[in-house]
Design a protein around this motif. Structure first.
Motif, short mmCIF file in Angstrom:
data_model
loop_
_atom_site.label_atom_id
_atom_site.label_comp_id
_atom_site.label_asym_id
_atom_site.label_seq_id
_atom_site.Cartn_x
_atom_site.Cartn_y
_atom_site.Cartn_z
N VAL A 1 8.38 -0.08 -21.12
CA VAL A 1 8.05 -0.36 -22.52
C VAL A 1 6.58 -0.05 -22.74
O VAL A 1 5.78 -0.04 -21.81
N GLU A 2 6.22 0.20 -24.00
CA GLU A 2 4.81 0.36 -24.34
C GLU A 2 4.16 -1.01 -24.39
O GLU A 2 4.71 -1.97 -24.96
N ALA A 3 3.00 -1.14 -23.76
CA ALA A 3 2.33 -2.44 -23.66
C ALA A 3 1.81 -2.89 -25.01
O ALA A 3 1.26 -2.11 -25.78
N GLY A 4 1.99 -4.18 -25.27
CA GLY A 4 1.42 -4.80 -26.46
C GLY A 4 0.15 -5.54 -26.12
O GLY A 4 -0.56 -5.21 -25.16
N GLN A 5 -0.14 -6.58 -26.87
CA GLN A 5 -1.34 -7.37 -26.65
C GLN A 5 -1.13 -8.33 -25.48
O GLN A 5 -0.01 -8.73 -25.16
N GLY A 6 -2.23 -8.72 -24.86
CA GLY A 6 -2.16 -9.70 -23.78
C GLY A 6 -1.92 -9.06 -22.43
O GLY A 6 -1.41 -7.93 -22.32
N GLY A 7 -2.30 -9.78 -21.38
CA GLY A 7 -2.14 -9.28 -20.03
C GLY A 7 -0.75 -9.56 -19.48
O GLY A 7 -0.18 -10.64 -19.72
N LEU A 8 -0.20 -8.62 -18.76
CA LEU A 8 1.12 -8.79 -18.17
C LEU A 8 1.11 -9.89 -17.11
O LEU A 8 2.03 -10.72 -17.04
N SER B 1 -1.84 -0.30 -12.24
CA SER B 1 -2.10 -1.64 -11.73
C SER B 1 -0.78 -2.37 -11.51
O SER B 1 0.22 -2.09 -12.16
N TYR B 2 -0.81 -3.32 -10.57
CA TYR B 2 0.39 -4.05 -10.18
C TYR B 2 0.19 -5.53 -10.46
O TYR B 2 -0.93 -6.06 -10.36
N ARG C 1 0.83 -1.21 0.00
CA ARG C 1 0.00 0.00 0.00
C ARG C 1 0.87 1.26 0.00
O ARG C 1 0.60 2.22 -0.74
N ASP C 2 1.93 1.26 0.80
CA ASP C 2 2.81 2.43 0.84
C ASP C 2 3.58 2.58 -0.46
O ASP C 2 3.85 3.71 -0.90
N ILE C 3 3.96 1.47 -1.08
CA ILE C 3 4.65 1.55 -2.36
C ILE C 3 3.72 2.15 -3.42
O ILE C 3 4.13 3.01 -4.21
N SER C 4 2.46 1.73 -3.43
CA SER C 4 1.53 2.26 -4.42
C SER C 4 1.31 3.76 -4.20
O SER C 4 1.20 4.52 -5.18
N TYR D 1 6.60 -5.43 -11.17
CA TYR D 1 5.99 -4.90 -12.39
C TYR D 1 4.71 -4.12 -12.09
O TYR D 1 3.94 -4.51 -11.20
N LEU D 2 4.53 -3.05 -12.84
CA LEU D 2 3.28 -2.30 -12.79
C LEU D 2 2.97 -1.79 -14.19
O LEU D 2 3.84 -1.77 -15.07
N GLU D 3 1.73 -1.37 -14.37
CA GLU D 3 1.29 -0.84 -15.66
C GLU D 3 0.58 0.50 -15.43
O GLU D 3 -0.23 0.63 -14.50
#
Length: 255
Positions: A97-104, A50-51, A20-23, A65-67
C-alpha cells in the motif's frame, strides 16, 4: 518521494535466514523488479528500505513489514506482483500500500504467535499455561550481545491458550498429535519472544517440549482494546488511498 509499505511472509526453510540476508535478497529483488528505489545521500548511498518488527532467525512469519521509498509514483498492485516474482520462494509478498501519515513501527504494538510442540503432553501444557498466567511476574534470562539479561516475561503476554492439532512435520518420527500454543504478546523493551514464554513455562511448571518448537508469527499490529483482536496495521494507509474515508481498522484473520 512516494513511500510504499510491504507486508511479506517468511516461510519454509527461509525462516532460518538471517535478517541481513533477507535485506540483501530484498535489495536484489527491488533492482530486478525495476522498482525506482530512492537512495540516501552521502559518500555511501544505500537504498531507502527500512524494516519494522522483524521476526528472529529460525521463526516463520506471515506478517513481516518493510517500507520502500521510490523516486517515481508506482502502482502498489504492480509493485506487489513484480517484487513477489523477483524474490525467492518462501519470501512471499502479500500486500503493498502507499504509506499514509504516521510511522509504521508505531502501529506494531502486539504480535500473535503460534507455537507448535510436536510430541508434547496437552494436559501438562494446560497446567503450565494456567500457572504462567496466574503468576504476578515470571523472570527469565536471555543471553544478549551485552551479556545475560533478566526481565519479566509475564507482563507482555496478553493471551496464552493451548489446543491440539496434527503433527505436520514430525509425524513419521514422533507420531500422535501436536500441542499448539497461541500467544498474543505486547511489544516491549526488551522484546519478549515465544522462546522466553517457553522458558517461563519451564520455570513455573517444569514444562519443556521434547523437541524444538515450530514458531510462526501469524500477525502483528495495533491492538483493538474493545475486542482484544489485532487490527491490520495497513488499514490507515488504505483509508488514505481511498481518499481519506473514515472506517474502523479491520480485524486480522490469520491464515
Amino acid at each position: 518521494m512516494q513511500r510504499l509499505r510491504v507486508r511479506y511472509a517468511k516461510r519454509g526453510r527461509l525462516r532460518f535466514t538471517s535478517h541481513r540476508d533477507i535485506s540483501r535478497a530484498v535489495e536484489r529483488a527491488v533492482r530486478r523488479a525495476g522498482i525506482p528505489v530512492a537512495y540516501s545521500a552521502g559518500f555511501s548511498p544505500h537504498p531507502k528500505i527500512s524494516y519494522a518488527g522483524a521476526a528472529p532467525t529460525g521463526v516463520a512469519s506471515e506478517a513481516e513489514y518493510l517500507e520502500i521509498g521510490v523516486t517515481t509514483p508506482c502502482d502498489p498492485g504492480q509493485v506487489r506482483q513484480s517484487l513477489d516474482e523477483s524474490l525467492p520462494h518462501g519470501l512471499d509478498v502479500l500486500d503493498v500500500v502507499e504509506a499514509g501519515q504516521g510511522g509504521l513501527a508505531d502501529r506494531l504494538e502486539v504480535s500473535d504467535w503460534e507455537v507448535r510442540l510436536p510430541g508434547a503432553d496437552r494436559e501438562l501444557a494446560e497446567v503450565a499455561a494456567e500457572k504462567f498466567l496466574a503468576a504476578g511476574t515470571v523472570e527469565v534470562e536471555r543471553l544478549t550481545k551485552k551479556g545475560p539479561r533478566r526481565f519479566d516475561a509475564r507482563e507482555a503476554v496478553l493471551v496464552l491458550t493451548v489446543s491440539e492439532g496434527a503433527d505436520r512435520s514430525a509425524a513419521q518420527v514422533l507420531g500422535g498429535p501436536c500441542v499448539i500454543l497461541r500467544m498474543v504478546v505486547r511489544h516491549m523493551t526488551p522484546a519478549v519472544r515465544p522462546d522466553d514464554v517457553l522458558t517461563g513455562l519451564r520455570l513455573v511448571a517444569d514444562f519443556a517440549p521434547p523437541v524444538p518448537p515450530e514458531v510462526t508469527r501469524l500477525a502483528q499490529g495495533p491492538l483493538d482494546v474493545s475486542t482484544g483482536a489485532l487490527a491490520d496495521p495497513l488499514d490507515l494507509d488504505r483509508d488514505k488511498t481511498r481518499g481519506g474515508e473514515a472506517g474502523p481498522a479491520g480485524e486480522h484473520v490469520a491464515g
